[in-house]
Design an enzyme around this catalytic site. Structure first.
Site, PDB file in Angstrom:
ATOM      1  N   CYS A 166       0.869  -1.183   0.000  1.00  0.00           N
ATOM      2  CA  CYS A 166       0.000   0.000   0.000  1.00  0.00           C
ATOM      3  C   CYS A 166       0.900   1.225   0.000  1.00  0.00           C
ATOM      4  O   CYS A 166       2.119   1.110  -0.123  1.00  0.00           O
ATOM      5  CB  CYS A 166      -0.960   0.000   1.186  1.00  0.00           C
ATOM      6  SG  CYS A 166      -0.157   0.149   2.788  1.00  0.00           S
ATOM      7  N   HIS A 175      -4.358   5.307   8.540  1.00  0.00           N
ATOM      8  CA  HIS A 175      -2.915   5.428   8.776  1.00  0.00           C
ATOM      9  C   HIS A 175      -2.364   6.429   7.779  1.00  0.00           C
ATOM     10  O   HIS A 175      -3.036   6.799   6.822  1.00  0.00           O
ATOM     11  CB  HIS A 175      -2.204   4.083   8.657  1.00  0.00           C
ATOM     12  CG  HIS A 175      -2.396   3.405   7.342  1.00  0.00           C
ATOM     13  ND1 HIS A 175      -3.579   2.773   7.001  1.00  0.00           N
ATOM     14  CD2 HIS A 175      -1.577   3.258   6.271  1.00  0.00           C
ATOM     15  CE1 HIS A 175      -3.465   2.254   5.793  1.00  0.00           C
ATOM     16  NE2 HIS A 175      -2.263   2.549   5.319  1.00  0.00           N
TER      17      HIS A 175
END
Length: 632
Positions: A389, A554
């Site tokens: 990611c 995040h």
């Protein structure tokens, strides 16, 4: 289908896959440096004494670039493919040894020394992982790369350089034997592979020029001058890439054609053959056809064509020899072109019998969703899968944890990790990314198979992938587990605490919820106070909703510097937070430093896979229910 025929077909398929894998590996070393090859080719074509703009001063760049710059770049890249940045440095050091150990361009030596350097430092790092005392990491890293690089440089200086020179001499002697036996077209069997190994100048000027000068003195021309120098085989291969290639190879082929055919710098097409080693067949057949055409038409040049440009060849052609010279180029180019397109397009076009077709159909039914042209049909050896990611923390860590367990339970010896997209390397076999990030991942690495996923907690996706890998019986064993058992205690005491869990929050917008959890992480000392901005930026790039009623806010990769220590906070929203049509009942904020949070991530992944369990935790009024579920 008989058992013997099946075995033969499997053997042929395995050989084909191995050749393709070898080609992809060589490509991963060469293609990133194509720009350097083109720069060198242009300088050579322009400024050498027989170039378009002869310049004694500027031509001094030619020798050092091909002797030092290009091999070092290849060695550096080869080391990086295997061992990351540290592997790149050690690979370059090892390559310097093989360069200095010989007097010829050491490209093949670099393709060996670079990966060996990367492999050695990678294995060293694996052996000492977790064993270095805090504060000594930099000291150990610097001295280990220096010592290992020094040892490899000495080894390659003493062994590889002399070995390649011996091989070069042997090829020259073999060519002379074929010449003496009047089997001139067969010299291409040795000449073309030798050229691809960057021994073209040794063969041309060390073997053919002396023979050609002697013959030209006697009859006024010689075929020897146009065996290695014929640009036809390389032209045909580059044309095949231009019309039927893919990606950067296709895009760069037109420029390479100009440098090769007009500039006479044959080295520019060698990397294209190394990308697909079967193309050496096209080069050999093209070379043989060109030599045979010259023999039939009694052609030849009056002096060496240097560089091997079509203009240089025509300038060295006697008045009565233009038909032979032009025909030799055209025939060689045509043969290598048609053979080249057969090789480039052969994948997936072989006729299948009924049994094979049925097997393939069954495999397709269970095959996980992948991006276009990235199936596992041709894969027979997978050792490393990365879930990636933007930042390499929350969502990818969850996905990697879930897949790792499934891989281990299936008995497959496959390393499953998570990384930031920018940290991907070419030695990875499969890269799994969110569908919105797959195009970006493809720009970072070309060699791995890229798979797209819309939900990092999609258990069916991982089950199908594992099932397909298991059917292929790849490297059965146990998977590597990077976290240690004693990390669990640290996780219980520090990473997730009850004070970090908040229940019964009212529904708000996803932007407000992400900001709220980011501020909460800052108040607990996990991140800097403005870290939530990186979390919002992450949501803009790709949703942090990972499925089954859970979102993992995040930060981006740039925000990693704002992480102060590892910590996890959980906010419960019984009525849900809307993430573009999906409801998230639990928002789990993650601040990850090093790999300290992986243990809890693993437990979170287990819980989230069970959608009923998430619904239960999304409604509970007891903090212990959430704490005990994720911490145990």
């Amino acid at each position: 289908m008989s058992q013997s025929n099946l075995s033969e077909n499997l053997g042929e398929q395995n050989l084909k896959v191995k050749v393709q894998a070898f080609g992809r590996f060589l490509s991963s070393m060469v293609m990133p440096n194509i720009g350097a090859f083109i720069a060198w080719g242009l300088i050579t074509a322009l400024f050498i004494p027989v170039g378009w703009m002869p310049n004694a001063t500027l031509s001094k760049l030619v020798g050092p670039m091909i002797t030092y710059l290009l091999p070092l770049l290849i060695g550096y890249t080869g080391g990086k493919v295997i061992g990351g940045e540290r592997g790149a440095v050690v690979g370059a050091i090892a390559t310097s040894g093989v360069i200095i150990g010989t007097n010829i361009p050491m490209f093949m030596g670099a393709m060996i020394a670079g990966p060996v350097g990367g492999y050695c430092i990678k294995k060293f790092d694996e052996a000492i992982q977790g064993k270095i005392k805090a504060g000594f990491e930099m000291l150990v890293n610097n001295f280990s790369s220096g010592i290992i690089g020094m040892i490899l440089a000495l080894f390659f200086f003493k062994v590889m350089g002399p070995a390649v020179e011996v091989a070069s001499t042997g090829l020259g002697n073999a060519v002379q034997v074929l010449v003496k036996m009047n089997l001139l077209p067969l010299t291409s069997i040795l000449v073309e592979p030798a050229k691809i190994l960057f021994l073209n100048n040794a063969i041309n000027h060390g073997v053919f020029t002396p023979l050609g000068v002697q013959q030209s003195t006697e009859i006024g021309k010689s075929l020897f001058f146009f065996i290695e120098a014929n640009p036809g085989p390389g032209l045909g291969i580059l044309l095949a890439y231009w019309f039927f290639g893919k990606g950067s190879a296709k895009e760069s082929a037109p420029g390479a054609i100009i440098i090769h055919f007009l500039g006479g710098i044959h080295e520019i097409y060698f990397p294209y053959v190394l990308m697909n080693p079967l193309l050496i067949i096209a080069a050999i057949l093209g070379g043989m056809s060109g030599v045979f055409t010259n023999v039939i038409l009694k052609g030849g040049l009056i002096a060496p064509a240097a560089p091997g440009s079509i203009f240089a060849a025509l300038a060295m052609t006697p008045k009565d020899g233009f038909l032979a010279t032009i025909s030799a180029v055209v025939v060689a180019a045509a043969v290598s072109f048609f053979v080249g397109i057969i090789i480039l397009n052969k994948e997936g076009q072989a006729e299948e019998d009924l049994e094979a077709a049925e097997v393939k159909m069954k495999a397709m039914k269970n095959k996980p969703s992948t991006s276009a042209n990235n199936s596992l049909d041709a894969v027979t050896g997978v050792s490393r899968i990365v879930v990636a990611c933007d930042a390499g923390m929350g969502s990818s860590a969850m996905g990697a944890s879930l897949l790792r367990k499934k891989v281990k339970n299936a008995g497959l010896n496959i390393d499953v990790t998570n990384l930031a997209i920018n940290n991907l390397t070419e030695d990875i076999d499969i890269v799994i990314t969110h569908k919105d990030l797959t195009p970006r991942a493809k720009t970072v690495v070309k060699s791995p198979i890229h798979m797209s996923i819309s939900n990092f907690m999609d258990g069916d996706f991982y089950d199908n992938l594992v099932e397909e890998l298991k059917k292929k019986q790849i490297n059965k064993g146990t998977v590597k587990i990077e976290t240690k058992a004693n990390d669990r205690d640290e996780a219980k005491s520090d990473i997730l605490v009850k004070e970090g869990i908040t229940l019964g929050l009212p529904s708000i917008s996803k932007i407000e919820a992400i900001k709220e959890i980011g501020i909460k992480m800052a108040n607990m000392g996990y991140v800097a106070k403005d870290y939530y901005k990186y979390m919002l930026e992450r949501e803009e790039k790709s949703s942090v909703y990972i499925g089954n009623g859970v979102a993992i806010p995040h930060g981006t990769l740039e925000g990693k510097a704002e992480v102060l220590k590892t910590g996890i906070v959980i906010n419960q929203y019984p009525e849900g937070i809307d993430f573009d049509g999906e409801k998230a009942y639990l928002l789990i904020g993650i601040a990850g430093k090093n790999n300290e949070h992986i243990d809890i991530i693993s437990n979170i992944a287990d819980i989230i896979e069970d959608e009923d369990k998430v619904v239960e935790l999304g409604k509970t009024k007891n903090i212990d229910d959430i704490y005990n579920s994720f911490i145990i």
